[in-house]
Design an enzyme around this catalytic site. Sequence first.
Site, PDB file in Angstrom:
ATOM      1  N   ALA A   1      -8.409   4.438   3.361  1.00 39.73           N
ATOM      2  CA  ALA A   1      -8.197   3.261   4.482  1.00 39.73           C
ATOM      3  C   ALA A   1      -6.713   2.920   4.369  1.00 39.73           C
ATOM      4  O   ALA A   1      -6.117   3.251   3.613  1.00 39.73           O
ATOM      5  CB  ALA A   1      -9.141   1.819   3.724  1.00 39.73           C
TER       6      ALA A   1
ATOM      7  N   GLY B   1     -11.262   6.145   1.107  1.00 44.76           N
ATOM      8  CA  GLY B   1     -12.255   5.765   2.334  1.00 44.76           C
ATOM      9  C   GLY B   1     -12.362   7.248   3.046  1.00 44.76           C
ATOM     10  O   GLY B   1     -13.328   7.443   3.656  1.00 44.76           O
TER      11      GLY B   1
ATOM     12  N   GLU C   1     -15.041   9.037   1.143  1.00 41.89           N
ATOM     13  CA  GLU C   1     -16.114   8.357   1.482  1.00 41.89           C
ATOM     14  C   GLU C   1     -16.797   8.755   2.922  1.00 41.89           C
ATOM     15  O   GLU C   1     -18.124   9.021   3.180  1.00 41.89           O
ATOM     16  CB  GLU C   1     -16.038   6.901   1.494  1.00 41.89           C
ATOM     17  CG  GLU C   1     -15.890   6.196   0.103  1.00 41.89           C
ATOM     18  CD  GLU C   1     -15.604   4.750   0.071  1.00 41.89           C
ATOM     19  OE1 GLU C   1     -16.236   4.039  -0.450  1.00 41.89           O
ATOM     20  OE2 GLU C   1     -14.632   4.363   0.648  1.00 41.89           O
TER      21      GLU C   1
ATOM     22  N   GLU D   1      -9.429   3.991  -5.948  1.00 42.51           N
ATOM     23  CA  GLU D   1      -9.208   2.777  -5.570  1.00 42.51           C
ATOM     24  C   GLU D   1      -8.811   1.676  -6.683  1.00 42.51           C
ATOM     25  O   GLU D   1      -8.180   0.511  -6.434  1.00 42.51           O
ATOM     26  CB  GLU D   1     -10.768   1.904  -4.855  1.00 42.51           C
ATOM     27  CG  GLU D   1     -10.680   2.664  -3.451  1.00 42.51           C
ATOM     28  CD  GLU D   1     -11.472   3.875  -3.352  1.00 42.51           C
ATOM     29  OE1 GLU D   1     -11.850   4.373  -2.115  1.00 42.51           O
ATOM     30  OE2 GLU D   1     -11.445   4.777  -4.331  1.00 42.51           O
TER      31      GLU D   1
HETATM   32  N1  T1G Z   1      -2.686   3.654   3.710  1.00 43.97           N
HETATM   33  C1  T1G Z   1      -1.636   3.255   4.368  1.00 43.97           C
HETATM   34  N2  T1G Z   1      -0.305   4.053   4.046  1.00 43.97           N
HETATM   35  C2  T1G Z   1      -0.440   5.048   3.258  1.00 43.97           C
HETATM   36  C3  T1G Z   1      -1.706   5.313   2.655  1.00 43.97           C
HETATM   37  C4  T1G Z   1      -2.833   4.711   2.730  1.00 43.97           C
HETATM   38  N3  T1G Z   1      -3.967   4.809   2.382  1.00 43.97           N
HETATM   39  N4  T1G Z   1      -1.562   6.489   2.001  1.00 43.97           N
HETATM   40  C5  T1G Z   1      -0.065   6.906   1.966  1.00 43.97           C
HETATM   41  N5  T1G Z   1       0.352   6.052   2.776  1.00 43.97           N
HETATM   42  C6  T1G Z   1       1.830   5.876   3.143  1.00 43.97           C
HETATM   43  C7  T1G Z   1       2.725   5.859   2.305  1.00 43.97           C
HETATM   44  O1  T1G Z   1       2.875   4.497   1.953  1.00 43.97           O
HETATM   45  C8  T1G Z   1       4.123   6.559   2.735  1.00 43.97           C
HETATM   46  O2  T1G Z   1       4.861   5.666   3.678  1.00 43.97           O
HETATM   47  C9  T1G Z   1       3.375   7.609   3.540  1.00 43.97           C
HETATM   48  O3  T1G Z   1       2.070   7.442   3.678  1.00 43.97           O
HETATM   49  C10 T1G Z   1       3.393   9.046   2.703  1.00 43.97           C
HETATM   50  O4  T1G Z   1       3.015   8.844   1.232  1.00 43.97           O
HETATM   51  C11 T1G Z   1     -12.349   1.452   1.666  1.00 43.97           C
HETATM   52  C12 T1G Z   1     -10.535   0.704  -0.171  1.00 43.97           C
HETATM   53  C13 T1G Z   1      -1.708  10.466  -0.206  1.00 43.97           C
HETATM   54  C14 T1G Z   1      -1.443  11.441  -2.233  1.00 43.97           C
HETATM   55  O5  T1G Z   1      -4.974   5.270  -2.820  1.00 43.97           O
HETATM   56  O6  T1G Z   1      -2.206   8.483  -2.986  1.00 43.97           O
HETATM   57  O7  T1G Z   1      -9.478   3.770   0.777  1.00 43.97           O
HETATM   58  O8  T1G Z   1       6.925   5.300   2.586  1.00 43.97           O
HETATM   59  O9  T1G Z   1       4.814   8.837   0.063  1.00 43.97           O
HETATM   60  O10 T1G Z   1       3.798  11.563  -2.341  1.00 43.97           O
HETATM   61  O11 T1G Z   1     -13.016   2.513  -0.296  1.00 43.97           O
HETATM   62  O12 T1G Z   1       0.296   8.834  -0.594  1.00 43.97           O
HETATM   63  O13 T1G Z   1       6.490   7.191   4.387  1.00 43.97           O
HETATM   64  O14 T1G Z   1       6.463   4.738   4.942  1.00 43.97           O
HETATM   65  O15 T1G Z   1       2.763   8.752  -1.151  1.00 43.97           O
HETATM   66  O16 T1G Z   1       2.787  13.124  -0.369  1.00 43.97           O
HETATM   67  C15 T1G Z   1      -7.425   4.901  -1.234  1.00 43.97           C
HETATM   68  C16 T1G Z   1      -2.917   6.464  -1.456  1.00 43.97           C
HETATM   69  C17 T1G Z   1      -7.187   3.663  -0.418  1.00 43.97           C
HETATM   70  C18 T1G Z   1      -4.209   6.915  -1.800  1.00 43.97           C
HETATM   71  C19 T1G Z   1       0.120  11.550  -0.719  1.00 43.97           C
HETATM   72  N6  T1G Z   1      -6.464   5.872  -1.067  1.00 43.97           N
HETATM   73  N7  T1G Z   1      -1.876   7.578  -1.206  1.00 43.97           N
HETATM   74  O17 T1G Z   1       1.466  11.258  -1.540  1.00 43.97           O
HETATM   75  O18 T1G Z   1       3.140  10.521   0.160  1.00 43.97           O
HETATM   76  S1  T1G Z   1      -8.130   2.447  -0.771  1.00 43.97           S
HETATM   77  C20 T1G Z   1      -5.364   5.839  -1.939  1.00 43.97           C
HETATM   78  C21 T1G Z   1      -1.441   8.505  -2.213  1.00 43.97           C
HETATM   79  C22 T1G Z   1      -9.741   2.789   0.002  1.00 43.97           C
HETATM   80  C23 T1G Z   1     -11.877   2.325   0.398  1.00 43.97           C
HETATM   81  C24 T1G Z   1     -10.940   1.949  -0.113  1.00 43.97           C
HETATM   82  C25 T1G Z   1      -0.212   9.196  -1.459  1.00 43.97           C
HETATM   83  C26 T1G Z   1      -0.721  10.690  -1.060  1.00 43.97           C
HETATM   84  P1  T1G Z   1       6.212   5.613   3.896  1.00 43.97           P
HETATM   85  P2  T1G Z   1       3.528   9.125   0.039  1.00 43.97           P
HETATM   86  P3  T1G Z   1       2.712  11.884  -1.070  1.00 43.97           P
END
Ligand code: T1G
Length: 705
Positions: free
Chosen positions: A68, A107, A110, A130
Amino acid sequence: MTAPSETTVVRTAKDGDLLVVTIDHPPVNAISMDVRRGLMAAMDEAEADAAVKGVLIVGAGRAFIAGADIREFGRPPMHPILPEVCNRIEACTKPVVAAIHGPALGGGLEVAMAAHYRLAMHDAKLGLPEVQLGLLPGSGGTQRAPRLMGVEAAVELMLSGRHMKAQEAVGCKLVDQLGEGTDVLQAGLSFARALLADGAPVRRTRDLDAFKVGYDHQLGVLAKIQKDVEKKSRGLFSPLKVIEAVRAGLQMPFDEALANERQLFLQCIDSPQRAGLIHAFFAEREVLKVPEVKSVAPRPVTHVGVIGGGTMGAGIAVSVLDAGLPVTMIERDDEAVARGRQNVEKVYNGLIAKGRMSEQAKAQVMARFSTSTHYDALAQVDLVIEAVFEEMSVKKAVFAELDRVCKPHAVLATNTSYLDINEIAGSISRPQDVIGLHFFSPANIMKLLEIVVPEKVSADVVATAFSLATQLKKVPVRAGVCDGFIGNRILAVYRAAVDHMMEDGCSPYEIDAAMREFGYPMGPFQVSDLAGGDIGWATRKRRAATRDPKARYVQIADRICERGWFGQKTGRGYYLYPEGSRAGVPDPEVLQIIDAERERTNIQPRALTPELIVRKYMAAMVNEGANVVHQGIALRPLDVDVTFVHGYGFPRYRGGPMKYADMVGLEKILADIHEFAKQDPLFWQASPLLEQLVKDGKNFDSLNR
Ligand code: T1G
Ligand code: NAD
């Protein structure tokens, strides 16, 4: 980038009798409101078009879906919410296939689990992380994952937050098949076609109830995991909610359990831990965005020199070797060279002893490690990191040698903790190549790397330092030159506040207990015993000449160090360490020393509540943090937060000291400082930045943007 309309972030195209749904929302296809609406529209299109026999969902770019859109959390939910989108996908009357490459997280996974079939390419990373954001999988993940992979495996994936590789995902039935080649669209199309050709039915994950078999055993498994989590997660909120949601899934029909999951998810959203953890997530990425890195390219680094093979030199060498680079270490004499090599080998021998490294792998790493007593051995290295004694004269002598032998454009870095890097740079002919790389002990473990920027350094040297930090998998924070940079400077102030509280009436053990309750893995006195009291003692002696005679100076630590009680390394410090155990026990003799000092300074001891201990500790830390930002030593408050979360054990779920202050309310912190100043006006001087922000009704986060 123009605001993508829902059509552009989710594209649909017919490929024969398949509707290909492509999510294209760079950089990682995070599920924003537009993506959710686009997915809903795509499912409606699939249902409405009789020629469509199946649906294929793929991600454009380097990811399937990274979850998400985290930036939306904390704002009012916008419909359709993701649980509705997942239910819509699952309810499709035509087989829906998800073809996964790169990250399919939160998400994103999911959505894939709501599809009827899943294929994963070899580079796929699947996870439900999460909990790392203070949340739980709130779009059916706590219900569909156990149905696909079983209760225990699903809960382990959700509580660890780890990213699972494709092979393992096939093994645990999270996905149906591995995709061949590297073209996810082609692999997805042929997989979907094969399913249609086989007449594969719609297979709703919600209907897979085999996971409920052995109901009592499953409940037993969850109860055991819960005990473990309660012990290990030290006050974290969402991991226990994950277990609660999965348990409900065993006891309730799917939709009821889904509604329950939603309630638990909203409780996590409201928890301050969510705000702290999401702040930490973005702050770790913002610290990389410094002016120098945006403007120039880094210099290439393919070979690194390390001066000194002691505590830090050896750890730094291991950190560089682990990044795959060759290292040349310089020491004073052959005996010291042997000691330096031993210190490096000790790390790898430890890994071998734990079965986490093979002798062969160690040999391959050590083949990239060379040593010498001659600085000429550094003639061809691209970057040097000096980690010799913390004496200016010794440092300058080393830099004079580096100036003599190193090739033009070699980056010359110092790991000094406190010394003036402008003075070191000014002592050689190429100050533009000198920078501070301040590692934290143990350097091969601690993530934080303070990149200290002196006046004359050139921008590409700063960019090189940040690029090296990424190579070493460190979290870099840009710091200006001052006594102690960001971390140690602020540490010195809240350490003084802690010593004041001890002399005023608290025992070091009460203070440690209060800070552990606050969320620290260790209290300040346990940390001092771990790091060694002799380092702080040397710093206090060095500062004695310039210390303000009117400032309060607590001498308890000096009394303890004068006895040679430096902590774990001497078997006692503030705590006693029987037979070398790492868990210290309170020392009655330390309490006697404290009583004697109170008598010597005529202090009537008075007890402080744990709540007041935390308020004083945090007020001192936040106030000096504000000074560090105000004076430009730290670029933004988030740089202070990242420094303390990654270098000083600050509880991550609180986001960092400045984020914590924003959540408490700056006016409350300021009121405390004014209150404490009545006792000690010299020590408690409110930071002008803090005063200004409160006056303007702003907070620290307003300076992070
Ligand atoms: N939402 C918004 N921005 C995101 C994002 C996300 N989920 N994931 C990454 N970004 C942005 C990040 O801030 C950066 O921005 C750019 O993308 C590149 O990321 C309903 C509640 C995917 C493994 O926890 O672990 O789903 O700095 O530098 O090292 O159940 O990003 O360039 O402006 O980290 O290659 C669950 C979070 C969400 C995964 C890539 N998902 N992301 O790593 O690049 S909660 C996560 C990561 C959810 C549902 C629930 C990593 C990555 P900017 P990066 P990277
Ligand atoms: P240490 O005493 O363990 O090691 C210093 C090493 O430098 C010794 O092995 C010594 O032989 C070598 N050395 C001294 N002069 C030399 C010379 N002219 N040429 C080559 N080698 C020489 O010290 P340490 O704890 O590793 O600290 C090193 C530096 O790192 C200091 O500046 C210290 O402030 C800084 N630092 C220490 C820590 C920590 O927790 N120990 C943390 C961050 C930074």
